[in-house]
Design a protein around this motif. Structure first.
Motif, PDB file in Angstrom:
ATOM      1  N   ALA A  73      -2.956 -15.633   9.598  1.00 58.48           N
ATOM      2  CA  ALA A  73      -3.684 -15.023   8.476  1.00 58.48           C
ATOM      3  C   ALA A  73      -3.715 -13.501   8.608  1.00 58.48           C
ATOM      4  N   TRP A  74      -2.617 -12.915   9.097  1.00 59.60           N
ATOM      5  CA  TRP A  74      -2.564 -11.450   9.235  1.00 59.60           C
ATOM      6  C   TRP A  74      -1.724 -10.821   8.132  1.00 59.60           C
ATOM      7  N   LYS A  75      -1.263 -11.665   7.192  1.00 60.03           N
ATOM      8  CA  LYS A  75      -0.761 -11.200   5.894  1.00 60.03           C
ATOM      9  C   LYS A  75      -1.580 -12.006   4.923  1.00 60.03           C
ATOM     10  N   MET A 118       0.825  -1.211   0.000  1.00 61.87           N
ATOM     11  CA  MET A 118       0.000   0.000   0.000  1.00 61.87           C
ATOM     12  C   MET A 118       0.862   1.265   0.000  1.00 61.87           C
ATOM     13  N   GLY A 119       1.922   1.270   0.800  1.00 59.09           N
ATOM     14  CA  GLY A 119       2.790   2.442   0.863  1.00 59.09           C
ATOM     15  C   GLY A 119       3.713   2.523  -0.343  1.00 59.09           C
ATOM     16  N   GLY A 120       4.408   1.431  -0.644  1.00 60.06           N
ATOM     17  CA  GLY A 120       5.436   1.437  -1.695  1.00 60.06           C
ATOM     18  C   GLY A 120       4.871   1.682  -3.082  1.00 60.06           C
ATOM     19  N   ALA A 121       3.743   1.036  -3.421  1.00 59.64           N
ATOM     20  CA  ALA A 121       3.145   1.237  -4.749  1.00 59.64           C
ATOM     21  C   ALA A 121       2.718   2.702  -4.896  1.00 59.64           C
ATOM     22  N   ARG A 179      -1.054  -3.834  12.926  1.00 56.58           N
ATOM     23  CA  ARG A 179      -1.689  -3.282  11.721  1.00 56.58           C
ATOM     24  C   ARG A 179      -3.204  -3.452  11.779  1.00 56.58           C
ATOM     25  N   CYS A 180      -3.882  -2.382  11.415  1.00 57.31           N
ATOM     26  CA  CYS A 180      -5.348  -2.337  11.367  1.00 57.31           C
ATOM     27  C   CYS A 180      -6.000  -2.531  12.737  1.00 57.31           C
ATOM     28  N   PRO A 181      -6.000  -1.470  13.571  1.00 52.38           N
ATOM     29  CA  PRO A 181      -6.557  -1.610  14.925  1.00 52.38           C
ATOM     30  C   PRO A 181      -7.947  -2.262  14.989  1.00 52.38           C
ATOM     31  N   LEU A 232      11.046   0.097  -8.295  1.00 46.09           N
ATOM     32  CA  LEU A 232      10.276  -0.522  -7.201  1.00 46.09           C
ATOM     33  C   LEU A 232      10.691  -1.989  -7.087  1.00 46.09           C
ATOM     34  N   VAL A 233      11.231  -2.355  -5.928  1.00 41.23           N
ATOM     35  CA  VAL A 233      11.663  -3.741  -5.707  1.00 41.23           C
ATOM     36  C   VAL A 233      10.612  -4.447  -4.852  1.00 41.23           C
ATOM     37  N   GLU A 234      10.082  -5.553  -5.347  1.00 39.14           N
ATOM     38  CA  GLU A 234       9.048  -6.301  -4.619  1.00 39.14           C
ATOM     39  C   GLU A 234       9.361  -7.790  -4.752  1.00 39.14           C
ATOM     40  N   ARG A 235       9.199  -8.498  -3.637  1.00 42.98           N
ATOM     41  CA  ARG A 235       9.558  -9.930  -3.665  1.00 42.98           C
ATOM     42  C   ARG A 235       8.467 -10.792  -4.304  1.00 42.98           C
ATOM     43  N   LYS A 277      11.481  -7.174   8.307  1.00 40.36           N
ATOM     44  CA  LYS A 277      12.844  -7.546   8.719  1.00 40.36           C
ATOM     45  C   LYS A 277      13.931  -6.606   8.204  1.00 40.36           C
ATOM     46  N   VAL A 278      13.785  -6.118   6.971  1.00 41.78           N
ATOM     47  CA  VAL A 278      14.840  -5.289   6.362  1.00 41.78           C
ATOM     48  C   VAL A 278      15.096  -4.013   7.182  1.00 41.78           C
ATOM     49  N   VAL A 279      14.127  -3.619   8.005  1.00 41.24           N
ATOM     50  CA  VAL A 279      14.282  -2.411   8.838  1.00 41.24           C
ATOM     51  C   VAL A 279      15.283  -2.678   9.962  1.00 41.24           C
ATOM     52  N   ASN A 313      -4.601  -7.031   2.190  1.00 42.99           N
ATOM     53  CA  ASN A 313      -5.106  -7.470   3.501  1.00 42.99           C
ATOM     54  C   ASN A 313      -6.509  -6.922   3.727  1.00 42.99           C
ATOM     55  N   ILE A 314      -6.711  -5.705   3.202  1.00 38.55           N
ATOM     56  CA  ILE A 314      -8.016  -5.066   3.395  1.00 38.55           C
ATOM     57  C   ILE A 314      -9.072  -5.938   2.708  1.00 38.55           C
ATOM     58  N   LEU A 315     -10.143  -6.182   3.354  1.00 42.37           N
ATOM     59  CA  LEU A 315     -11.253  -7.060   2.935  1.00 42.37           C
ATOM     60  C   LEU A 315     -10.904  -8.546   3.003  1.00 42.37           C
TER      61      LEU A 315
HETATM   62  C1  LIG Z   1      -7.191  -8.583   8.043  1.00 38.32           C
HETATM   63  C2  LIG Z   1      -6.714  -7.175   7.767  1.00 38.32           C
HETATM   64  C3  LIG Z   1      -7.636  -6.196   7.442  1.00 38.32           C
HETATM   65  C4  LIG Z   1      -7.205  -4.889   7.189  1.00 38.32           C
HETATM   66  N1  LIG Z   1      -8.144  -3.940   6.887  1.00 38.32           N
HETATM   67  C5  LIG Z   1      -7.751  -2.658   6.685  1.00 38.32           C
HETATM   68  C6  LIG Z   1      -8.728  -1.640   6.404  1.00 38.32           C
HETATM   69  O1  LIG Z   1      -9.937  -1.896   6.365  1.00 38.32           O
HETATM   70  N2  LIG Z   1      -8.284  -0.380   6.178  1.00 38.32           N
HETATM   71  C7  LIG Z   1      -6.955  -0.053   6.186  1.00 38.32           C
HETATM   72  O2  LIG Z   1      -6.630   1.104   5.948  1.00 38.32           O
HETATM   73  N3  LIG Z   1      -6.013  -0.993   6.489  1.00 38.32           N
HETATM   74  C8  LIG Z   1      -6.376  -2.277   6.734  1.00 38.32           C
HETATM   75  N4  LIG Z   1      -5.424  -3.234   7.022  1.00 38.32           N
HETATM   76  C9  LIG Z   1      -4.004  -2.819   7.221  1.00 38.32           C
HETATM   77  C10 LIG Z   1      -3.234  -2.706   5.907  1.00 38.32           C
HETATM   78  O3  LIG Z   1      -3.272  -3.908   5.173  1.00 38.32           O
HETATM   79  C11 LIG Z   1      -1.774  -2.353   6.196  1.00 38.32           C
HETATM   80  O4  LIG Z   1      -1.738  -1.286   7.120  1.00 38.32           O
HETATM   81  C12 LIG Z   1      -1.069  -1.929   4.914  1.00 38.32           C
HETATM   82  O5  LIG Z   1      -0.999  -3.045   4.053  1.00 38.32           O
HETATM   83  C13 LIG Z   1       0.328  -1.379   5.214  1.00 38.32           C
HETATM   84  O6  LIG Z   1       0.961  -1.046   4.013  1.00 38.32           O
HETATM   85  P1  LIG Z   1       2.553  -1.211   3.870  1.00 38.32           P
HETATM   86  O7  LIG Z   1       2.898  -0.708   2.513  1.00 38.32           O
HETATM   87  O8  LIG Z   1       3.223  -0.656   5.056  1.00 38.32           O
HETATM   88  O9  LIG Z   1       2.789  -2.802   3.944  1.00 38.32           O
HETATM   89  P2  LIG Z   1       2.242  -3.930   2.981  1.00 38.32           P
HETATM   90  O10 LIG Z   1       0.995  -3.509   2.309  1.00 38.32           O
HETATM   91  O11 LIG Z   1       2.232  -5.181   3.788  1.00 38.32           O
HETATM   92  O12 LIG Z   1       3.356  -4.052   1.844  1.00 38.32           O
HETATM   93  C14 LIG Z   1       4.669  -4.452   2.127  1.00 38.32           C
HETATM   94  C15 LIG Z   1       5.259  -5.038   0.846  1.00 38.32           C
HETATM   95  O13 LIG Z   1       6.682  -5.100   0.967  1.00 38.32           O
HETATM   96  C16 LIG Z   1       7.156  -6.317   0.418  1.00 38.32           C
HETATM   97  N5  LIG Z   1       8.464  -6.568   1.052  1.00 38.32           N
HETATM   98  C17 LIG Z   1       8.738  -6.669   2.376  1.00 38.32           C
HETATM   99  N6  LIG Z   1      10.064  -6.796   2.587  1.00 38.32           N
HETATM  100  C18 LIG Z   1      10.652  -6.785   1.371  1.00 38.32           C
HETATM  101  C19 LIG Z   1      12.007  -6.882   0.950  1.00 38.32           C
HETATM  102  N7  LIG Z   1      13.019  -7.023   1.836  1.00 38.32           N
HETATM  103  N8  LIG Z   1      12.283  -6.825  -0.386  1.00 38.32           N
HETATM  104  C20 LIG Z   1      11.266  -6.710  -1.298  1.00 38.32           C
HETATM  105  N9  LIG Z   1       9.945  -6.604  -0.937  1.00 38.32           N
HETATM  106  C21 LIG Z   1       9.650  -6.640   0.379  1.00 38.32           C
HETATM  107  C22 LIG Z   1       6.056  -7.311   0.781  1.00 38.32           C
HETATM  108  O14 LIG Z   1       6.102  -8.444  -0.078  1.00 38.32           O
HETATM  109  C23 LIG Z   1       4.802  -6.464   0.569  1.00 38.32           C
HETATM  110  O15 LIG Z   1       4.313  -6.540  -0.754  1.00 38.32           O
HETATM  111  C24 LIG Z   1      -5.815  -4.556   7.261  1.00 38.32           C
HETATM  112  C25 LIG Z   1      -4.889  -5.561   7.585  1.00 38.32           C
HETATM  113  C26 LIG Z   1      -5.325  -6.849   7.844  1.00 38.32           C
HETATM  114  C27 LIG Z   1      -4.315  -7.906   8.180  1.00 38.32           C
END
Ligand SMILES: Cc1cc2nc3c(=O)[nH]c(=O)nc-3n(C[C@H](O)[C@H](O)[C@H](O)COP(=O)(O)OP(=O)(O)OC[C@H]3O[C@@H](n4cnc5c(N)ncnc54)[C@H](O)[C@@H]3O)c2cc1C
Length: 433
Positions: A170-172, A54-57, A203-205, A75-78, A296-298, A85-87
């Motif tokens: 099931a939190w990813k 969500m953040g990186g894209a 994530r996601c209170p 953009l590097v993605e694994r 982990k990379v952090v 995760n949403i929905l």
């Molecule tokens: C069940 C559930 C329901 C949710 N519902 C909501 C909601 O209704 N509303 C809402 O706003 N949020 C919701 N969220 C929270 C939301 O999914 C996260 O807050 C959001 O995905 C965070 O975005 P992010 O970019 O930080 O991480 P992510 O979206 O997790 O993206 C991280 C990406 O980095 C990649 N990555 C990680 N490490 C590396 C590496 N070393 N090299 C290359 N790639 C890497 C991963 O593969 C992944 O694609 C929910 C979460 C869950 C689990």
């Protein structure tokens, strides 16, 4: 923009988030159709983004959309596609499939000329300004954005892959989500689903409470007499307290049994027993959501300078307080805002704007504002919502809720459920299309 305008814009935008092969994406990146990327901003620089969630894209897209063709973005993605995760709680009750939550990277490559690299970043060199991938590839940068999401602390007893498969978190969203769905389907009437909620921040209170409702609703209709036991490490419900208290005490009364302040000591996946501060508890299905930390990379690159778990950042730029030139956004960063996809998308825009200003020798916006909305299904056709707006407070140097701008839905409703789908599609289009 009010909520109605937001949804009108949502319905005007096309999605088209189809997955393409990585070879196609690499080709598209060298010959992009740059209809939307300006050519005359005068800004130049190389930005590498780690993580296409969500953040990186979002940050990759807006760096090109606002920065223009002079800003090269890699953009590097694994993974080959992103799974939302949403929905994903709706996969558990059969209303969505995991594939319906997947978003490819072809739009980012073809519409915005983002260079996609499939791989796992292992090392960051903030002095030499480069990152290294597990396959040995080295990518130089002028500015780096780190957006890896979260990783988890395993509960004692769940160290092996076999134990984790029996007790999925099931939190990813992904394989474990489908496993948990199958476990629910295999339950018999009168059986018990035990779930745990970690101490905040996670994530996601509202997400775990939402899950309890979705599971209870399905069990009530399909496996009568079954129970959902919720073991919350927090002192009480931490999000949408009105909606979830009503859901637990009225809507799903007799199905959900909620306990606050519970510590999980260990989990035995063979006997399906949790050792907790309430004593030993058995579940036919156990869904233990573990404590979180930044991806982990952090930590492995010295960026986890808040409690050893999260990346400290300056919220005017999202620049790490541990390494200059490195920005951390989304769930991995330590801010006063919730760890949510909507917030990750907002942080991405503040960060993209700040990087472009810094690349052109200007100062970041001194007064950023972010907003967050979140919808929570309570039953298969009603939902509640939660919203907040945050503004930069120069005294504390943090984002603070704007008084009077936060709140939760007065009541769950079918309208909210329909708006939830529109909100979700809009957010995903803004990030991936
Ligand atoms: C069940 C559930 C329901 C949710 N519902 C909501 C909601 O209704 N509303 C809402 O706003 N949020 C919701 N969220 C929270 C939301 O999914 C996260 O807050 C959001 O995905 C965070 O975005 P992010 O970019 O930080 O991480 P992510 O979206 O997790 O993206 C991280 C990406 O980095 C990649 N990555 C990680 N490490 C590396 C590496 N070393 N090299 C290359 N790639 C890497 C991963 O593969 C992944 O694609 C929910 C979460 C869950 C689990």
């Amino acid at each position: 923009m009010n909520r109605r305008d937001f949804f009108r814009l949502a319905s005007m935008a096309g999605l088209g988030a189809t997955a393409a092969s990585w070879t196609q994406l690499a080709g598209a990146a060298t010959a992009p159709q740059l209809g939307t990327v300006p050519t005359n901003t005068g800004i130049t620089g190389r930005v590498v983004v780690i993580g296409g969630g969500m953040g990186g894209a979002s940050v990759a897209k807006y760096l090109r959309l606002w920065g223009g063709t002079g800003v090269s973005v890699t953009l590097v993605e694994r993974d080959s596609a992103y799974t939302s995760n949403i929905l994903s709680n709706l996969v558990l009750n059969g209303q969505r499939t995991i594939t319906s939550l997947q978003y490819g990277y072809s739009n980012l490559a073809s519409r915005y000329g983002i260079r996609m690299v499939k791989g796992d970043v292992t090392n960051i060199d903030p002095v030499g300004h480069s990152v290294s991938l597990a396959d040995g590839t080295k990518l130089p940068y002028d500015r780096l954005v780190v957006a890896p999401g979260v990783d988890f602390d395993l509960y004692p007893g769940l160290e092996t892959a076999a134990a984790q498969a029996k007790v999925p978190h099931a939190w990813k969203a992904g394989v474990q989500t489908t496993q948990l769905r199958n476990m629910m389907v295999n339950m018999k009437a009168g059986q018990t689903f035990v779930m745990s909620i970690p101490a905040k921040p996670y994530r996601c209170p509202p997400g775990p409470y939402e899950r309890a409702c979705v599971v209870a609703d399905w069990l009530k209709k399909n496996r009568p007499g079954s129970k959902v036991i919720v073991l919350d490490a927090n002192p009480g419900i931490i999000a949408e307290p009105l909606a979830f208290a009503n859901a637990f005490d009225v809507v799903h009364k007799g199905v959900i049994e909620y306990h606050s302040g519970v510590t999980i000591n260990s989990i035995d996946a063979t006997t399906m027993t949790l050792n907790t501060s309430l004593g030993n508890l058995k579940g036919n299905v156990i869904n233990a959501i573990p404590p979180h930390r930044a991806g982990k990379v952090v930590a492995s690159n010295g960026l986890a300078n808040v409690g050893g778990r999260w990346a400290g950042v300056d919220v005017l730029t999202y620049q790490s307080t541990a390494a200059p030139g490195v920005h951390v956004i989304g769930d991995a960063s330590a801010t006063t805002q919730p760890k949510a996809g909507h917030i990750a998308n907002q942080e991405a825009k503040i960060c993209a704007d700040a990087i472009l200003r810094l690349l052109s020798g200007r100062s970041p916006d001194p007064s950023p504002i972010t907003n967050s909305a979140c919808y929570s299904p309570i039953t298969s056709d009603t939902a509640s919502w939660l919203t907040a707006i945050f503004a930069y407070d120069p005294v504390s140097g943090t984002m603070q809720p704007v008084p009077g701008a936060a709140g939760e839905a007065p009541t769950r409703s079918k309208d909210n459920y329909e708006e939830m789908i529109k909100w979700f599609n809009t957010l995903m289009e803004d990030s991936f299309a």
